[in-house]
Design a protein around this motif. Structure first.
Motif, PDB file in Angstrom:
ATOM      1  N   GLU A   1       0.828  -1.206   0.000  1.00 37.86           N
ATOM      2  CA  GLU A   1       0.000   0.000   0.000  1.00 37.86           C
ATOM      3  C   GLU A   1       0.862   1.256   0.000  1.00 37.86           C
ATOM      4  O   GLU A   1       1.927   1.304   0.618  1.00 37.86           O
ATOM      5  CB  GLU A   1      -0.913   0.030   1.231  1.00 37.86           C
ATOM      6  CG  GLU A   1      -1.941  -1.088   1.270  1.00 37.86           C
ATOM      7  CD  GLU A   1      -2.869  -0.976   2.478  1.00 37.86           C
ATOM      8  OE1 GLU A   1      -2.687  -0.038   3.287  1.00 37.86           O
ATOM      9  OE2 GLU A   1      -3.772  -1.827   2.598  1.00 37.86           O
ATOM     10  N   LEU A   2       0.351   2.269  -0.690  1.00 38.54           N
ATOM     11  CA  LEU A   2       0.951   3.603  -0.668  1.00 38.54           C
ATOM     12  C   LEU A   2      -0.164   4.595  -0.353  1.00 38.54           C
ATOM     13  O   LEU A   2      -1.221   4.549  -0.982  1.00 38.54           O
ATOM     14  CB  LEU A   2       1.591   3.935  -2.016  1.00 38.54           C
ATOM     15  CG  LEU A   2       2.340   5.270  -2.114  1.00 38.54           C
ATOM     16  CD1 LEU A   2       3.571   5.277  -1.221  1.00 38.54           C
ATOM     17  CD2 LEU A   2       2.740   5.559  -3.564  1.00 38.54           C
ATOM     18  N   HIS A   3       0.084   5.460   0.607  1.00 36.89           N
ATOM     19  CA  HIS A   3      -0.945   6.380   1.081  1.00 36.89           C
ATOM     20  C   HIS A   3      -0.506   7.829   0.912  1.00 36.89           C
ATOM     21  O   HIS A   3       0.684   8.151   0.998  1.00 36.89           O
ATOM     22  CB  HIS A   3      -1.226   6.152   2.569  1.00 36.89           C
ATOM     23  CG  HIS A   3      -1.940   4.876   2.865  1.00 36.89           C
ATOM     24  ND1 HIS A   3      -3.193   4.839   3.434  1.00 36.89           N
ATOM     25  CD2 HIS A   3      -1.579   3.585   2.680  1.00 36.89           C
ATOM     26  CE1 HIS A   3      -3.569   3.571   3.588  1.00 36.89           C
ATOM     27  NE2 HIS A   3      -2.599   2.797   3.136  1.00 36.89           N
ATOM     28  N   LEU A   4      -1.489   8.701   0.686  1.00 30.08           N
ATOM     29  CA  LEU A   4      -1.285  10.129   0.892  1.00 30.08           C
ATOM     30  C   LEU A   4      -1.417  10.386   2.389  1.00 30.08           C
ATOM     31  O   LEU A   4      -2.346   9.882   3.036  1.00 30.08           O
ATOM     32  CB  LEU A   4      -2.333  10.950   0.148  1.00 30.08           C
ATOM     33  CG  LEU A   4      -2.111  11.197  -1.343  1.00 30.08           C
ATOM     34  CD1 LEU A   4      -3.316  11.922  -1.932  1.00 30.08           C
ATOM     35  CD2 LEU A   4      -0.847  12.004  -1.588  1.00 30.08           C
ATOM     36  N   LEU A   5      -0.525  11.172   2.937  1.00 35.02           N
ATOM     37  CA  LEU A   5      -0.485  11.426   4.373  1.00 35.02           C
ATOM     38  C   LEU A   5      -0.352  12.923   4.611  1.00 35.02           C
ATOM     39  O   LEU A   5       0.490  13.577   3.990  1.00 35.02           O
ATOM     40  CB  LEU A   5       0.711  10.675   4.982  1.00 35.02           C
ATOM     41  CG  LEU A   5       0.939  10.826   6.480  1.00 35.02           C
ATOM     42  CD1 LEU A   5      -0.179  10.167   7.263  1.00 35.02           C
ATOM     43  CD2 LEU A   5       2.297  10.218   6.865  1.00 35.02           C
ATOM     44  N   TRP A   6      -1.181  13.468   5.514  1.00 36.43           N
ATOM     45  CA  TRP A   6      -1.091  14.894   5.813  1.00 36.43           C
ATOM     46  C   TRP A   6      -1.534  15.148   7.254  1.00 36.43           C
ATOM     47  O   TRP A   6      -2.260  14.338   7.836  1.00 36.43           O
ATOM     48  CB  TRP A   6      -1.925  15.707   4.828  1.00 36.43           C
ATOM     49  CG  TRP A   6      -3.413  15.491   4.881  1.00 36.43           C
ATOM     50  CD1 TRP A   6      -4.322  16.227   5.565  1.00 36.43           C
ATOM     51  CD2 TRP A   6      -4.160  14.453   4.208  1.00 36.43           C
ATOM     52  NE1 TRP A   6      -5.595  15.732   5.361  1.00 36.43           N
ATOM     53  CE2 TRP A   6      -5.517  14.642   4.535  1.00 36.43           C
ATOM     54  CE3 TRP A   6      -3.800  13.382   3.372  1.00 36.43           C
ATOM     55  CZ2 TRP A   6      -6.519  13.799   4.053  1.00 36.43           C
ATOM     56  CZ3 TRP A   6      -4.792  12.553   2.884  1.00 36.43           C
ATOM     57  CH2 TRP A   6      -6.132  12.761   3.228  1.00 36.43           C
ATOM     58  N   PRO A   7      -1.100  16.249   7.862  1.00 36.28           N
ATOM     59  CA  PRO A   7      -1.462  16.534   9.257  1.00 36.28           C
ATOM     60  C   PRO A   7      -2.933  16.900   9.387  1.00 36.28           C
ATOM     61  O   PRO A   7      -3.533  17.450   8.457  1.00 36.28           O
ATOM     62  CB  PRO A   7      -0.552  17.713   9.621  1.00 36.28           C
ATOM     63  CG  PRO A   7      -0.225  18.352   8.315  1.00 36.28           C
ATOM     64  CD  PRO A   7      -0.200  17.260   7.294  1.00 36.28           C
ATOM     65  N   ARG A   8      -3.505  16.593  10.528  1.00 30.92           N
ATOM     66  CA  ARG A   8      -4.920  16.909  10.752  1.00 30.92           C
ATOM     67  C   ARG A   8      -5.162  18.416  10.769  1.00 30.92           C
ATOM     68  O   ARG A   8      -6.259  18.874  10.451  1.00 30.92           O
ATOM     69  CB  ARG A   8      -5.398  16.280  12.060  1.00 30.92           C
ATOM     70  CG  ARG A   8      -5.614  14.783  11.955  1.00 30.92           C
ATOM     71  CD  ARG A   8      -6.471  14.249  13.100  1.00 30.92           C
ATOM     72  NE  ARG A   8      -6.896  12.882  12.820  1.00 30.92           N
ATOM     73  CZ  ARG A   8      -7.968  12.556  12.119  1.00 30.92           C
ATOM     74  NH1 ARG A   8      -8.734  13.515  11.624  1.00 30.92           N
ATOM     75  NH2 ARG A   8      -8.285  11.297  11.908  1.00 30.92           N
ATOM     76  N   THR A   9      -4.182  19.189  11.166  1.00 27.35           N
ATOM     77  CA  THR A   9      -4.308  20.645  11.149  1.00 27.35           C
ATOM     78  C   THR A   9      -3.207  21.225  10.268  1.00 27.35           C
ATOM     79  O   THR A   9      -2.038  20.869  10.413  1.00 27.35           O
ATOM     80  CB  THR A   9      -4.202  21.239  12.564  1.00 27.35           C
ATOM     81  OG1 THR A   9      -2.955  20.852  13.148  1.00 27.35           O
ATOM     82  CG2 THR A   9      -5.335  20.715  13.439  1.00 27.35           C
ATOM     83  N   SER A  10      -3.593  22.098   9.340  1.00 27.93           N
ATOM     84  CA  SER A  10      -2.633  22.736   8.440  1.00 27.93           C
ATOM     85  C   SER A  10      -3.149  24.128   8.109  1.00 27.93           C
ATOM     86  O   SER A  10      -4.347  24.331   7.907  1.00 27.93           O
ATOM     87  CB  SER A  10      -2.461  21.917   7.153  1.00 27.93           C
ATOM     88  OG  SER A  10      -1.691  22.624   6.204  1.00 27.93           O
ATOM     89  N   ASP A  11      -2.224  25.092   8.064  1.00 31.98           N
ATOM     90  CA  ASP A  11      -2.612  26.460   7.696  1.00 31.98           C
ATOM     91  C   ASP A  11      -2.279  26.780   6.240  1.00 31.98           C
ATOM     92  O   ASP A  11      -2.313  27.940   5.832  1.00 31.98           O
ATOM     93  CB  ASP A  11      -1.942  27.483   8.622  1.00 31.98           C
ATOM     94  CG  ASP A  11      -0.414  27.377   8.606  1.00 31.98           C
ATOM     95  OD1 ASP A  11       0.120  26.550   7.835  1.00 31.98           O
ATOM     96  OD2 ASP A  11       0.237  28.110   9.367  1.00 31.98           O
TER      97      ASP A  11
END
Length: 295
Positions: free
Chosen positions: A269-279
């Motif tokens: 598997e390959l996932h897109l990953l990002w923080p729950r909070t971003s400005d």
């Protein structure tokens, strides 16, 4: 040197109309205030910009040179609010994207092409990092988005599956396993030298293979972190290696890829990953654009 935007607009109008009266009408003002604006501009610049006659006006050589800069400054000033609005809406800006080396085997290029086509004013800055490094960089705000391998902390990050593929066995084309007419099973590898993923730097693949293909650890001859390194070692006859299906795109000479019996048909598997909070206002636009790529 201090001058105002109104003074620059006055100079441009006079230069284009070559007449103070017509320029004043164009600017919706009377001629005396316009003349005073130009005089103040010339005083601020320190040179004469216009030659005034009884019935006409023309630019001096210095005025010709200054006119181009005046137009450039006005264009920048007038476009600045629109640019700020586009950045705020996320239609333009910068997204810092990290990726694992194996994500370059097809997925990364497809993703970048889609973003360039659909969001041409969003610049994507690239960083090559293993998943562990991506997680730290996302938590520290050094990147906005990652192409990484699971698992992830759901309290800190959001993720979506973007690609799933088979696990294959890479062998030299003259290896006896290359002539099997069935998928490889663990018993076939009991005597084979193994090129394995590093349990520290390639933990995802290490855990995945150990859980799916029980093998004697004493058969591990080399431990490396990058798939492409594994393939070159296979090509040199140093052993066999477990690699994602997309590794076939690399085109390492004298290497063939064999099916393996695994409990899950496409376990990688390959996932897109990002923080729950971003400005970063561009990040939601990027994620929405890439939504259709997700299975």
């Amino acid at each position: 040197m201090t001058y105002t935007l109104d003074q620059l607009r006055g100079l441009v109008a006079v230069a284009e109309e070559l007449h103070f009266g017509r320029a004043a009408i164009r600017l919706r003002m009377t001629q005396p205030p316009l003349s005073r604006q130009i005089q103040k501009l010339e005083a601020a610049v320190g040179v004469q910009l216009l030659e005034r006659g009884t019935r006409s006006v023309r630019l001096t050589p210095a005025g010709e040179a200054f006119l181009g800069e005046a137009r450039r400054i006005l264009a920048i000033t007038e476009s600045a609010p629109e640019l700020a609005q586009r950045v705020s809406s996320g239609s333009t800006g910068l997204v810092r994207l990290a990726f694992t080396a194996s994500a370059t085997f097809g997925t990364l290029g497809r993703l970048l092409n889609e973003l360039e086509y659909r969001l041409p004013e969003v610049h994507v800055e690239l960083f090559e990092m293993v998943t562990r490094e991506q997680v730290a960089a996302l938590a520290g705000g050094d990147i906005d988005l990652g192409l990484a391998r699971p698992p992830f902390d759901p309290e800190l990050f959001e993720s979506k599956l973007i690609h799933r593929e088979r696990l294959l066995l890479a062998v030299r084309e003259d290896h006896w396993l290359a002539h099997l007419r069935r998928p490889v099973v663990p018993a076939d590898l009991a005597r084979e030298p193994l090129i394995f993923h590093s349990p520290q730097k390639a933990r995802y693949f290490y855990d995945l293979i150990v859980s799916m293909v029980p093998l004697p650890h004493e058969r591990v001859f080399h431990t490396v972190s990058q798939v492409i390194t594994m393939l070159w070692l296979v090509s040199a006859g140093r052993g066999v290696a477990f690699v994602p299906e997309s590794a076939q795109l690399v085109g390492i000479p004298e290497v063939v890829y064999l099916r393996i019996d695994t409990p899950i048909p496409e376990p990688v598997e390959l996932h897109l990953l990002w923080p729950r909070t971003s400005d970063n206002p561009a990040l939601p636009r990027v994620l929405a654009t890439l939504e259709y790529l997700m299975p």
